[in-house]
Design an enzyme around this catalytic site. Structure first.
Site, PDB file in Angstrom:
ATOM      1  N   ASN A  13       9.386 -26.764  28.098  1.00 53.86           N
ATOM      2  CA  ASN A  13       8.635 -25.678  27.452  1.00 53.86           C
ATOM      3  C   ASN A  13       9.588 -24.514  27.208  1.00 53.86           C
ATOM      4  OD1 ASN A  13       6.842 -23.712  26.652  1.00 53.86           O
ATOM      5  ND2 ASN A  13       5.862 -23.479  28.661  1.00 53.86           N
ATOM      6  N   LYS A  15       9.032 -21.840  25.603  1.00 55.81           N
ATOM      7  CA  LYS A  15       8.346 -20.531  25.548  1.00 55.81           C
ATOM      8  C   LYS A  15       8.855 -19.722  24.348  1.00 55.81           C
ATOM      9  CE  LYS A  15       7.751 -20.990  30.505  1.00 55.81           C
ATOM     10  NZ  LYS A  15       7.784 -20.422  31.849  1.00 55.81           N
ATOM     11  N   HIS A  96      -1.286 -23.409  29.489  1.00 63.36           N
ATOM     12  CA  HIS A  96      -0.154 -22.862  30.255  1.00 63.36           C
ATOM     13  C   HIS A  96      -0.533 -21.493  30.827  1.00 63.36           C
ATOM     14  CE1 HIS A  96       3.727 -21.145  31.238  1.00 63.36           C
ATOM     15  NE2 HIS A  96       4.101 -22.394  31.427  1.00 63.36           N
ATOM     16  N   GLU A 164       0.949 -26.514  37.909  1.00 63.26           N
ATOM     17  CA  GLU A 164       1.968 -25.471  37.942  1.00 63.26           C
ATOM     18  C   GLU A 164       1.444 -24.258  38.697  1.00 63.26           C
ATOM     19  OE1 GLU A 164       4.909 -25.861  34.463  1.00 63.26           O
ATOM     20  OE2 GLU A 164       3.206 -24.742  33.727  1.00 63.26           O
ATOM     21  N   SER A 203       9.830 -23.891  38.634  1.00 66.96           N
ATOM     22  CA  SER A 203      11.217 -23.789  39.121  1.00 66.96           C
ATOM     23  C   SER A 203      11.878 -25.136  39.394  1.00 66.96           C
ATOM     24  CB  SER A 203      11.282 -22.900  40.368  1.00 66.96           C
ATOM     25  OG  SER A 203      10.804 -21.591  40.084  1.00 66.96           O
ATOM     26  N   GLY A 224      10.496 -25.115  32.456  1.00 69.23           N
ATOM     27  CA  GLY A 224      10.653 -23.916  31.625  1.00 69.23           C
ATOM     28  C   GLY A 224      12.117 -23.525  31.540  1.00 69.23           C
ATOM     29  N   GLY A 225      12.547 -22.644  32.450  1.00 70.64           N
ATOM     30  CA  GLY A 225      13.908 -22.098  32.414  1.00 70.64           C
ATOM     31  C   GLY A 225      14.995 -23.152  32.258  1.00 70.64           C
TER      32      GLY A 225
END
Ligand code: PGA
Length: 250
Positions: A13, A15, A96, A164, A203, A224-225
């Site tokens: 994702n 974002k 989300h 999540e 994470s 994500g990150g």
């Protein structure tokens, strides 16, 4: 069941990243899929880059981060499922915590979107997760039930739920990943309510991915990150391939 015999799905994702189409293409071109085709990988870039990425990187699977459930009409600023389908997208993300927390989407909104997408034939990743750890499991179960209400059984094979916990998402101040044991315990409770595929998000990176994938109830991750670094994301895909039935080590 052996821990290693399960269908894996890894979602990326992006974002509101990256800033330019050129950077998005750079990121896409750095992603290496594992040799085994048994691990599903689906990327959710910003909608404005989606068509170009679908065209230029057809070996990757692309999805929409968001959409509106109506097919057409006076909904300024929105994107519809038929539009996503027309550019070759077969996946969407719904529910989300960014959409729920920052754009006030309720379980009811998430449910409308999930049902519309499944009826249109899309594959759906639906995210649920508690804001605070304390007493959160009941809250997640209630959110899952409301978000997946009245989804016909014949569509459930195209639904993946991403658990999540919001407190574990890297963008949350002071976040730290859930322990794999904790994530699995909540996922088992959710699976008792609705028996679909569950992935974990919060994470996940190449260092901790294996500890999550080793848990029998966890069939992948929503990233994500770490999905913004091609090498890191590719490494997570490689680790996931060790847990798929077609893997030689499986
Ligand atoms: P994270 O994000 O991997 O950066 O924690 C997960 C998500 O928000 O889906």
């Amino acid at each position: 069941m052996s821990n290693k015999k399960k269908e894996m799905l890894i979602g990326g994702n992006w974002k509101l990243n990256p800033e330019t189409l050129a950077e998005a293409k750079d990121l896409a071109s750095g992603i290496t899929l594992p040799a085994s085709d048994g691990v599903g990988a689906v990327l959710f870039p910003p909608l404005v880059f989606l068509e170009e990425l679908v065209d230029e990187f057809p070996h990757l699977t692309w999805g929409g981060q968001d959409f509106y459930q109506e097919d057409a009409g006076a909904y300024t600023g929105e994107v519809s499922l038929p539009m996503l389908k027309s550019i070759g997208t077969g996946w969407v993300l719904v529910g989300h915590s960014d959409r729920r927390g920052k754009f006030n989407e309720t379980d009811e909104d998430v449910n409308k979107k999930a049902r519309a997408a499944l009826v249109e034939g899309f594959n759906v990743i639906l995210a649920v997760g508690e804001k605070r750890k304390e007493g959160g499991t009941e809250q997640v179960i209630a959110s899952l039930k409301a978000s997946t209400k009245d989804i016909p059984a014949e569509h459930l094979s195209r639904l993946t739920v991403a658990y999540e916990p919001v407190w574990a998402i890297s963008a949350t101040a002071g976040s730290k990943p859930a322990t794999p044991e904790y994530a699995e315990r909540v996922i088992r409770a959710l699976k008792n309510e609705l028996d679909v595929r569950y992935i974990y998000g919060g994470s996940v990176d190449s260092k901790n991915a294996k500890s999550f994938f080793a848990r029998p109830a966890i069939q992948g991750a929503l990233i994500g990150g770490a999905s913004l670094k091609a090498g890191e994301f590719s490494e997570i895909l490689r680790i996931a391939s060790d847990f798929h039935p077609s893997s030689s080590s499986g």
